[in-house]
Design a protein around this motif. Structure first.
Motif, PDB file in Angstrom:
ATOM      1  N   SER A   1      -6.133  -9.167   1.652  1.00  0.00           N
ATOM      2  CA  SER A   1      -6.214  -8.102   0.645  1.00  0.00           C
ATOM      3  C   SER A   1      -6.710  -8.647  -0.692  1.00  0.00           C
ATOM      4  N   ALA A   2      -6.314  -9.859  -1.046  1.00  0.00           N
ATOM      5  CA  ALA A   2      -6.807 -10.458  -2.293  1.00  0.00           C
ATOM      6  C   ALA A   2      -8.304 -10.728  -2.221  1.00  0.00           C
ATOM      7  N   ILE A   3      -8.786 -11.152  -1.064  1.00  0.00           N
ATOM      8  CA  ILE A   3     -10.220 -11.397  -0.899  1.00  0.00           C
ATOM      9  C   ILE A   3     -10.997 -10.085  -1.002  1.00  0.00           C
ATOM     10  N   ILE A   4     -10.484  -9.032  -0.373  1.00  0.00           N
ATOM     11  CA  ILE A   4     -11.155  -7.736  -0.437  1.00  0.00           C
ATOM     12  C   ILE A   4     -11.164  -7.209  -1.870  1.00  0.00           C
ATOM     13  N   MET A   5     -10.031  -7.312  -2.558  1.00  0.00           N
ATOM     14  CA  MET A   5      -9.984  -6.855  -3.938  1.00  0.00           C
ATOM     15  C   MET A   5     -10.929  -7.680  -4.811  1.00  0.00           C
ATOM     16  N   GLY A   6     -11.002  -8.978  -4.570  1.00  0.00           N
ATOM     17  CA  GLY A   6     -11.922  -9.826  -5.318  1.00  0.00           C
ATOM     18  C   GLY A   6     -13.375  -9.496  -5.052  1.00  0.00           C
ATOM     19  N   ALA A   7     -13.666  -9.122  -3.807  1.00  0.00           N
ATOM     20  CA  ALA A   7     -15.040  -8.734  -3.486  1.00  0.00           C
ATOM     21  C   ALA A   7     -15.429  -7.472  -4.244  1.00  0.00           C
ATOM     22  N   GLY A   8     -14.517  -6.521  -4.333  1.00  0.00           N
ATOM     23  CA  GLY A   8     -14.795  -5.309  -5.104  1.00  0.00           C
ATOM     24  C   GLY A   8     -14.987  -5.607  -6.574  1.00  0.00           C
ATOM     25  N   MET A   9     -14.148  -6.491  -7.107  1.00  0.00           N
ATOM     26  CA  MET A   9     -14.295  -6.863  -8.517  1.00  0.00           C
ATOM     27  C   MET A   9     -15.616  -7.577  -8.761  1.00  0.00           C
ATOM     28  N   SER A  10     -16.025  -8.386  -7.812  1.00  0.00           N
ATOM     29  CA  SER A  10     -17.295  -9.099  -7.964  1.00  0.00           C
ATOM     30  C   SER A  10     -18.474  -8.140  -7.965  1.00  0.00           C
TER      31      SER A  10
ATOM     32  N   MET B   1     -21.294  -0.152  -8.966  1.00  0.00           N
ATOM     33  CA  MET B   1     -20.029   0.204  -9.611  1.00  0.00           C
ATOM     34  C   MET B   1     -19.114   0.999  -8.680  1.00  0.00           C
ATOM     35  N   VAL B   2     -19.606   2.066  -8.087  1.00  0.00           N
ATOM     36  CA  VAL B   2     -18.775   2.931  -7.246  1.00  0.00           C
ATOM     37  C   VAL B   2     -18.306   2.201  -5.978  1.00  0.00           C
ATOM     38  N   PRO B   3     -19.213   1.545  -5.220  1.00  0.00           N
ATOM     39  CA  PRO B   3     -18.708   0.821  -4.047  1.00  0.00           C
ATOM     40  C   PRO B   3     -17.766  -0.318  -4.435  1.00  0.00           C
ATOM     41  N   GLY B   4     -18.034  -0.960  -5.563  1.00  0.00           N
ATOM     42  CA  GLY B   4     -17.158  -2.046  -6.009  1.00  0.00           C
ATOM     43  C   GLY B   4     -15.765  -1.561  -6.333  1.00  0.00           C
ATOM     44  N   ILE B   5     -15.687  -0.439  -7.013  1.00  0.00           N
ATOM     45  CA  ILE B   5     -14.373   0.127  -7.335  1.00  0.00           C
ATOM     46  C   ILE B   5     -13.660   0.553  -6.059  1.00  0.00           C
ATOM     47  N   ALA B   6     -14.377   1.181  -5.135  1.00  0.00           N
ATOM     48  CA  ALA B   6     -13.769   1.629  -3.873  1.00  0.00           C
ATOM     49  C   ALA B   6     -13.225   0.443  -3.075  1.00  0.00           C
ATOM     50  N   ILE B   7     -14.019  -0.620  -2.979  1.00  0.00           N
ATOM     51  CA  ILE B   7     -13.582  -1.800  -2.238  1.00  0.00           C
ATOM     52  C   ILE B   7     -12.390  -2.453  -2.943  1.00  0.00           C
TER      53      ILE B   7
ATOM     54  N   VAL C   1     -10.145  -0.983  -4.854  1.00  0.00           N
ATOM     55  CA  VAL C   1      -8.959  -0.136  -4.682  1.00  0.00           C
ATOM     56  C   VAL C   1      -8.377  -0.311  -3.279  1.00  0.00           C
ATOM     57  N   VAL C   2      -9.230  -0.456  -2.272  1.00  0.00           N
ATOM     58  CA  VAL C   2      -8.730  -0.706  -0.912  1.00  0.00           C
ATOM     59  C   VAL C   2      -7.946  -2.014  -0.874  1.00  0.00           C
ATOM     60  N   GLY C   3      -8.484  -3.050  -1.487  1.00  0.00           N
ATOM     61  CA  GLY C   3      -7.778  -4.334  -1.543  1.00  0.00           C
ATOM     62  C   GLY C   3      -6.478  -4.234  -2.316  1.00  0.00           C
ATOM     63  N   LEU C   4      -6.482  -3.459  -3.393  1.00  0.00           N
ATOM     64  CA  LEU C   4      -5.277  -3.265  -4.193  1.00  0.00           C
ATOM     65  C   LEU C   4      -4.201  -2.535  -3.394  1.00  0.00           C
ATOM     66  N   ILE C   5      -4.591  -1.509  -2.673  1.00  0.00           N
ATOM     67  CA  ILE C   5      -3.629  -0.768  -1.847  1.00  0.00           C
ATOM     68  C   ILE C   5      -3.059  -1.669  -0.754  1.00  0.00           C
ATOM     69  N   MET C   6      -3.910  -2.481  -0.161  1.00  0.00           N
ATOM     70  CA  MET C   6      -3.424  -3.421   0.852  1.00  0.00           C
ATOM     71  C   MET C   6      -2.411  -4.392   0.248  1.00  0.00           C
ATOM     72  N   ALA C   7      -2.679  -4.869  -0.959  1.00  0.00           N
ATOM     73  CA  ALA C   7      -1.753  -5.782  -1.617  1.00  0.00           C
ATOM     74  C   ALA C   7      -0.432  -5.088  -1.945  1.00  0.00           C
ATOM     75  N   LEU C   8      -0.499  -3.817  -2.313  1.00  0.00           N
ATOM     76  CA  LEU C   8       0.717  -3.082  -2.658  1.00  0.00           C
ATOM     77  C   LEU C   8       1.599  -2.801  -1.446  1.00  0.00           C
ATOM     78  N   ILE C   9       1.001  -2.575  -0.286  1.00  0.00           N
ATOM     79  CA  ILE C   9       1.809  -2.272   0.901  1.00  0.00           C
ATOM     80  C   ILE C   9       2.246  -3.533   1.638  1.00  0.00           C
ATOM     81  N   ASN C  10       1.825  -4.686   1.169  1.00  0.00           N
ATOM     82  CA  ASN C  10       2.189  -5.937   1.834  1.00  0.00           C
ATOM     83  C   ASN C  10       3.704  -6.149   1.833  1.00  0.00           C
ATOM     84  N   CYS C  11       4.355  -5.945   0.707  1.00  0.00           N
ATOM     85  CA  CYS C  11       5.801  -6.170   0.615  1.00  0.00           C
ATOM     86  C   CYS C  11       6.594  -5.211   1.511  1.00  0.00           C
ATOM     87  N   PRO C  12       6.329  -3.908   1.483  1.00  0.00           N
ATOM     88  CA  PRO C  12       7.064  -3.024   2.403  1.00  0.00           C
ATOM     89  C   PRO C  12       6.822  -3.357   3.878  1.00  0.00           C
TER      90      PRO C  12
END
Length: 122
Positions: free
Chosen positions: A50-59, A75-81, A83-94
């Protein structure tokens, strides 16, 4: 080397070749590891992905990699990618807690029984 040092070294080397007897506390540690390891491995792998995916979107958003890849407006695909990485990181703990709790239910009775046996022997 004096006699005591020689005996110490001999004993130290000898213990490497003596077969260890498995004790109840070793079994309890093994069961505890059996409960926790799958959840931890999953969390590390899923979190890294998830961190790699979020980093790819930021890049894509922050650099000109999108232009290199042939994307006119990254810009739009980067933000979408991202956000997907961010959501994955957020659901990791649960997800980690869910895996851990299911493993605790599966092995809980064995661990309780073995720990009671160890505590009552003392």
């Amino acid at each position: 080397m004096n006699k005591n040092d020689q005996q110490f070294m001999a004993q130290k080397i000898r213990t490497q070749y003596v077969e260890k007897k498995s004790t109840e506390i070793d079994e309890l540690r093994a069961l505890d590891t059996k409960v926790k390891r799958p959840a931890n491995v999953f969390s590390y792998v899923f979190g890294s992905i998830s961190a790699i995916i979020m980093g790819a979107g930021m890049s894509l958003v922050m650099t000109d990699i999108g232009a290199t890849l042939g994307i006119a407006s990254a810009m739009v695909p980067g933000i979408a990618i991202g956000v997907v990485g961010l959501i994955m990181a957020l659901i990791n703990c649960p997800m980690h807690n869910g895996i851990l709790n299911s493993r605790k239910k599966k092995y809980g009775e064995q661990i309780i029984a073995l720990s009671d046996k160890i505590m009552n022997n003392k």
